[in-house]
Design a protein around this motif. Structure first.
Motif, PDB file in Angstrom:
ATOM      1  N   GLY A  22    -111.818  94.234 -11.137  1.00 30.80           N
ATOM      2  CA  GLY A  22    -111.821  93.499 -12.291  1.00 30.80           C
ATOM      3  C   GLY A  22    -112.460  92.533 -11.532  1.00 30.80           C
ATOM      4  O   GLY A  22    -113.549  91.998 -12.823  1.00 30.80           O
ATOM      5  N   ASP A  23    -112.665  92.593 -10.816  1.00 34.17           N
ATOM      6  CA  ASP A  23    -114.079  91.571 -10.523  1.00 34.17           C
ATOM      7  C   ASP A  23    -115.165  91.662 -10.602  1.00 34.17           C
ATOM      8  O   ASP A  23    -115.850  93.120 -10.873  1.00 34.17           O
ATOM      9  N   SER A  24    -116.340  91.025 -10.617  1.00 35.07           N
ATOM     10  CA  SER A  24    -117.280  91.165 -11.001  1.00 35.07           C
ATOM     11  C   SER A  24    -118.597  89.669 -10.767  1.00 35.07           C
ATOM     12  O   SER A  24    -118.431  89.084 -10.553  1.00 35.07           O
ATOM     13  N   ALA A  25    -119.229  90.142 -11.453  1.00 37.71           N
ATOM     14  CA  ALA A  25    -120.557  89.080 -10.553  1.00 37.71           C
ATOM     15  C   ALA A  25    -122.185  89.264 -11.492  1.00 37.71           C
ATOM     16  O   ALA A  25    -122.446  90.375 -12.065  1.00 37.71           O
ATOM     17  N   SER A  26    -122.604  87.752 -12.124  1.00 32.90           N
ATOM     18  CA  SER A  26    -123.717  88.335 -12.701  1.00 32.90           C
ATOM     19  C   SER A  26    -125.056  87.426 -12.651  1.00 32.90           C
ATOM     20  O   SER A  26    -124.942  87.012 -11.114  1.00 32.90           O
ATOM     21  N   LEU A  27    -126.204  87.768 -13.117  1.00 27.37           N
ATOM     22  CA  LEU A  27    -127.884  87.454 -12.032  1.00 27.37           C
ATOM     23  C   LEU A  27    -127.779  87.485 -13.407  1.00 27.37           C
ATOM     24  O   LEU A  27    -128.647  88.553 -14.427  1.00 27.37           O
ATOM     25  N   VAL A  28    -129.116  86.448 -13.810  1.00 31.89           N
ATOM     26  CA  VAL A  28    -129.433  85.691 -14.945  1.00 31.89           C
ATOM     27  C   VAL A  28    -130.996  86.142 -14.364  1.00 31.89           C
ATOM     28  O   VAL A  28    -131.508  85.408 -13.469  1.00 31.89           O
ATOM     29  N   THR A  77    -129.980  93.644  -6.793  1.00 29.37           N
ATOM     30  CA  THR A  77    -130.204  92.652  -6.636  1.00 29.37           C
ATOM     31  C   THR A  77    -128.561  92.180  -6.367  1.00 29.37           C
ATOM     32  O   THR A  77    -128.435  91.518  -5.614  1.00 29.37           O
ATOM     33  N   VAL A  78    -128.196  92.489  -7.363  1.00 29.62           N
ATOM     34  CA  VAL A  78    -126.427  91.808  -7.053  1.00 29.62           C
ATOM     35  C   VAL A  78    -125.788  92.352  -6.363  1.00 29.62           C
ATOM     36  O   VAL A  78    -125.012  91.671  -5.634  1.00 29.62           O
ATOM     37  N   PHE A  79    -125.503  93.970  -6.357  1.00 30.18           N
ATOM     38  CA  PHE A  79    -124.752  94.010  -5.131  1.00 30.18           C
ATOM     39  C   PHE A  79    -125.547  93.939  -3.595  1.00 30.18           C
ATOM     40  O   PHE A  79    -124.761  93.514  -3.002  1.00 30.18           O
ATOM     41  N   GLY A  80    -126.861  94.297  -3.125  1.00 30.48           N
ATOM     42  CA  GLY A  80    -127.754  93.364  -1.993  1.00 30.48           C
ATOM     43  C   GLY A  80    -127.254  92.006  -1.568  1.00 30.48           C
ATOM     44  O   GLY A  80    -126.958  91.830  -0.436  1.00 30.48           O
ATOM     45  N   THR A  81    -127.138  91.268  -2.677  1.00 32.18           N
ATOM     46  CA  THR A  81    -126.762  90.085  -2.313  1.00 32.18           C
ATOM     47  C   THR A  81    -126.153  89.097  -2.946  1.00 32.18           C
ATOM     48  O   THR A  81    -125.734  87.593  -2.375  1.00 32.18           O
ATOM     49  N   GLN A  82    -125.048  89.420  -3.859  1.00 25.49           N
ATOM     50  CA  GLN A  82    -124.409  88.457  -4.222  1.00 25.49           C
ATOM     51  C   GLN A  82    -122.700  89.244  -4.192  1.00 25.49           C
ATOM     52  O   GLN A  82    -121.976  88.663  -3.279  1.00 25.49           O
ATOM     53  N   ILE A 107    -132.613  88.425 -19.519  1.00 24.12           N
ATOM     54  CA  ILE A 107    -131.862  89.558 -18.898  1.00 24.12           C
ATOM     55  C   ILE A 107    -130.572  89.649 -18.237  1.00 24.12           C
ATOM     56  O   ILE A 107    -130.618  88.203 -17.362  1.00 24.12           O
ATOM     57  N   THR A 108    -129.396  89.021 -18.465  1.00 26.03           N
ATOM     58  CA  THR A 108    -127.779  88.942 -18.017  1.00 26.03           C
ATOM     59  C   THR A 108    -127.555  90.235 -17.068  1.00 26.03           C
ATOM     60  O   THR A 108    -126.913  91.166 -17.547  1.00 26.03           O
ATOM     61  N   ILE A 109    -127.580  90.377 -16.257  1.00 21.44           N
ATOM     62  CA  ILE A 109    -127.127  92.067 -15.106  1.00 21.44           C
ATOM     63  C   ILE A 109    -125.481  90.975 -14.942  1.00 21.44           C
ATOM     64  O   ILE A 109    -125.423  90.768 -14.385  1.00 21.44           O
ATOM     65  N   THR A 110    -124.191  91.937 -15.530  1.00 18.51           N
ATOM     66  CA  THR A 110    -123.404  92.052 -15.110  1.00 18.51           C
ATOM     67  C   THR A 110    -122.741  93.270 -14.528  1.00 18.51           C
ATOM     68  O   THR A 110    -123.459  94.481 -14.935  1.00 18.51           O
ATOM     69  N   VAL A 111    -122.356  93.182 -13.241  1.00 16.64           N
ATOM     70  CA  VAL A 111    -122.002  94.440 -12.342  1.00 16.64           C
ATOM     71  C   VAL A 111    -120.167  94.154 -12.461  1.00 16.64           C
ATOM     72  O   VAL A 111    -119.766  93.265 -12.300  1.00 16.64           O
ATOM     73  N   THR A 112    -119.503  95.231 -12.565  1.00 17.49           N
ATOM     74  CA  THR A 112    -117.959  95.104 -12.866  1.00 17.49           C
ATOM     75  C   THR A 112    -117.267  95.870 -11.607  1.00 17.49           C
ATOM     76  O   THR A 112    -117.103  97.268 -12.692  1.00 17.49           O
ATOM     77  N   VAL A 113    -116.311  95.462 -11.181  1.00 15.10           N
ATOM     78  CA  VAL A 113    -115.342  96.527 -10.086  1.00 15.10           C
ATOM     79  C   VAL A 113    -114.488  97.561 -11.664  1.00 15.10           C
ATOM     80  O   VAL A 113    -113.362  97.391 -11.567  1.00 15.10           O
ATOM     81  N   LYS A 114    -114.144  98.390 -11.013  1.00 12.58           N
ATOM     82  CA  LYS A 114    -113.959  99.749 -11.978  1.00 12.58           C
ATOM     83  C   LYS A 114    -113.072 100.483 -11.597  1.00 12.58           C
ATOM     84  O   LYS A 114    -111.736 100.440 -11.625  1.00 12.58           O
ATOM     85  N   GLN A 115    -113.511 100.795  -9.908  1.00 16.95           N
ATOM     86  CA  GLN A 115    -112.249 101.794  -8.863  1.00 16.95           C
ATOM     87  C   GLN A 115    -112.751 101.587  -7.663  1.00 16.95           C
ATOM     88  O   GLN A 115    -114.113 101.543  -7.542  1.00 16.95           O
ATOM     89  N   LYS A 116    -111.941 101.257  -6.917  1.00 17.34           N
ATOM     90  CA  LYS A 116    -111.913 101.899  -5.902  1.00 17.34           C
ATOM     91  C   LYS A 116    -112.061 102.967  -4.871  1.00 17.34           C
ATOM     92  O   LYS A 116    -110.572 103.809  -5.581  1.00 17.34           O
ATOM     93  N   PHE A 117    -111.848 103.146  -3.417  1.00 19.76           N
ATOM     94  CA  PHE A 117    -111.600 104.750  -3.019  1.00 19.76           C
ATOM     95  C   PHE A 117    -111.335 103.785  -1.847  1.00 19.76           C
ATOM     96  O   PHE A 117    -112.521 104.461  -0.941  1.00 19.76           O
ATOM     97  N   ASP A 118    -110.482 104.427  -1.328  1.00 22.69           N
ATOM     98  CA  ASP A 118    -109.764 103.689   0.067  1.00 22.69           C
ATOM     99  C   ASP A 118    -109.978 104.873   1.352  1.00 22.69           C
ATOM    100  O   ASP A 118    -110.389 104.142   2.258  1.00 22.69           O
ATOM    101  N   HIS A 119    -109.751 105.769   0.643  1.00 26.20           N
ATOM    102  CA  HIS A 119    -110.909 106.910   1.670  1.00 26.20           C
ATOM    103  C   HIS A 119    -112.108 107.015   2.838  1.00 26.20           C
ATOM    104  O   HIS A 119    -112.030 106.785   3.397  1.00 26.20           O
ATOM    105  N   ASN A 120    -113.086 106.571   1.698  1.00 29.89           N
ATOM    106  CA  ASN A 120    -114.330 106.385   2.203  1.00 29.89           C
ATOM    107  C   ASN A 120    -115.283 104.592   1.723  1.00 29.89           C
ATOM    108  O   ASN A 120    -116.328 104.354   2.488  1.00 29.89           O
ATOM    109  N   HIS A 121    -114.067 103.377   1.393  1.00 28.93           N
ATOM    110  CA  HIS A 121    -114.478 102.926   1.364  1.00 28.93           C
ATOM    111  C   HIS A 121    -115.800 103.066  -0.049  1.00 28.93           C
ATOM    112  O   HIS A 121    -115.990 101.514  -0.152  1.00 28.93           O
ATOM    113  N   HIS A 122    -115.197 103.241  -0.686  1.00 23.01           N
ATOM    114  CA  HIS A 122    -116.806 103.479  -2.015  1.00 23.01           C
ATOM    115  C   HIS A 122    -116.468 102.394  -2.493  1.00 23.01           C
ATOM    116  O   HIS A 122    -114.902 102.002  -3.450  1.00 23.01           O
TER     117      HIS A 122
END
Length: 477
Positions: A22-28, A77-82, A107-122
């Motif tokens: 549910g955590d998210s971040a945005s870039l404009v 860009t969001v993944f690597g810098t925010q 443009i507003t770019i939003t990434v939101t956590v959908k699922q976590k995988f503990d075995h490989n930290h994806h």
């Protein structure tokens, strides 16, 4: 829940164990024309639907659009810098493009956590890009390897990038003649490839109707060698360059041509016929040359005079040189050009004649002996074109730092300035001689066909301005 915003001076990451579904971040970001150009240069994707405005306006979307991957790259860009930030590795991405992004769209770019995988930290993210109307332009997912260690790094200062679109500047200059009737131009001795291509290109652009003056067999052979169709152009057959210059001047005097163009002959050979007292093209004004330069690092056109005709002009001759340049600036749409009288220094020094001339010229302008422009001088080159340099030296002037006309002390200094701007600053260059009965396209024998064509555009604008003035004078009588 959105992660806290990082300090703008640093890139700070979020480690896997601290990130929640549910955590998210945005870039404009707002799409600018240079974004499209830079992306095309970087990627090599020069799809006409994206980089060719004429083609784009005839296509599906009726306007220039961004590369689809421009929006997609902002997700990275969001993944690597925010979020997650430094140390994040993108391993998979699935995207669906729903509508185009056009110039000016925000443009507003939003990434939101959908699922976590503990075995490989994806971590799997939902990714969405919406425009200023909240309409989705891109949607999909992205899978990353999240960082395991906390990291806070100072942002790396990236080099500044300047787009130097010389071809675009060239086309913009030529576009100023669109809708104008072509003018008859006498082309003197076009006996090498570039001097023949120049008038042919200008004719194909609808600016001129060339009259090619020179050895006919040589001109036709040259055209065939270079794949130029000159079948519809008039050729005046003469034996040599001197005879071609004399014939061109005769055509002007007879009203058969509204402009001259130098071909592959020496400047002195042409100008001797132009200024001949017996049968030349003199007026009451001193003949002078102006370089019209579009310098990518300067925000406005620069007119440099005189760098080709008058070697060491006197004070009286400089009055004519300046007036010629001011009137050309008016033709180019500059209502009150700022004229910088150049010297090596910005103070009057009795030992430097150019500073005395500058002071006198400015006072002559105050007295109405030079009209239509705003003069200041002496000014050194740096404080004529740089506000920073002018302020540093304490110069208070309406001209300093924003000159449109540079009046040089002599031909040597002017020619060096113009050639340096052309070859070191990639300036778009045109050259024209003023003060005669018609404008004269006067370029170096080393100049390209494009430079010659650009000069034809200037000459065409001058010729049409003279037509208007002549018609207005006739109507007033």
């Amino acid at each position: 829940m959105a992660p806290q915003k990082n300090d703008e001076a640093f890139i700070e990451n979020f480690v896997y164990q601290d990130i929640k579904v549910g955590d998210s971040a945005s870039l404009v970001r707002t799409l600018k024309p240079e974004d499209i150009q830079l992306f095309a240069v970087m990627s090599g994707d020069i799809n006409p639907a994206i980089v060719d405005p004429e083609f784009a306006h005839s296509g599906v979307f009726r306007e220039v659009i961004a590369h689809g991957m421009w929006s997609a790259s902002l997700i990275s860009t969001v993944f690597g810098t925010q979020f997650p930030g430094a140390g994040t590795i993108l391993v998979d991405q699935s995207l669906h493009f729903t509508r185009p992004v056009t110039i000016g769209d925000t443009i507003t770019i939003t990434v939101t956590v959908k699922q976590k995988f503990d075995h490989n930290h994806h971590i799997l993210f939902d990714c969405q890009c919406v425009n200023q109307d909240n309409l989705t332009v891109l949607a999909g997912t992205g899978e990353v390897v999240a960082p395991q260690e906390k990291n806070r790094r100072k942002r790396v200062a990236m080099p500044s990038i300047r787009i130097d679109d010389k071809e675009g500047r060239y086309k913009q200059l030529l576009s100023r003649t669109h809708g104008l009737e072509p003018i008859d131009m006498a082309v003197v001795h076009p006996c090498d490839a570039e001097s023949l291509k120049g008038p042919v290109f200008a004719a194909e652009a609808g600016m001129i109707e060339p009259i090619l003056i020179g050895p006919e067999a040589k001109i036709r052979s040259l055209a065939e060698e270079n794949g130029l169709d000159i079948s519809r152009y008039r050729i005046v057959n003469v034996k040599h360059s001197h005879e071609a210059a004399a014939m061109a001047v005769t055509l002007v005097r007879n009203g058969d041509a509204e402009a001259l163009m130098k071909g592959s002959l020496h400047t002195d050979e042409l100008m001797a016929e132009v200024v001949s007292r017996a049968g030349g093209m003199r007026t009451e004004r001193r003949v002078s040359h102006v370089f019209v330069m579009d310098v990518p690092t300067y925000p406005k056109p620069l007119l440099i005079t005189d760098a080709a005709v008058n070697i060491a002009p006197t004070l009286e001759e400089k009055v004519h040189i300046i007036q010629n340049a001011i009137e050309l600036a008016h033709v180019l749409g500059i209502s009150e050009p700022k004229v910088a009288i150049l010297s090596a220094v910005e103070t009057v020094n009795p030992k430097i004649q150019s500073t005395l001339d500058a002071a006198a010229l400015c006072k002559m302008a105050d007295r109405g002996q030079i009209k239509g422009g705003l003069l200041d001088g002496p000014l050194a080159f740096d404080n004529a074109i740089s506000m920073v340099a002018a302020k540093t030296k304490g110069i208070v002037s309406a001209v300093a730092g924003q000159a449109e006309i540079l009046v040089v002390p002599d031909l040597e200094s002017g020619n060096m300035i113009a050639k340096q701007l052309e070859y070191l600053a990639n300036a778009l260059t045109a050259g024209v001689v003023l003060g005669a009965k018609v404008p004269i396209v006067l370029t170096s024998r080393a100049d390209t066909a494009e430079t010659r064509t650009a000069s034809c555009a200037i000459a065409a604008l001058i010729a049409h301005d003279r037509r208007k003035k002549a018609a207005a004078a006739g109507a007033a009588e």
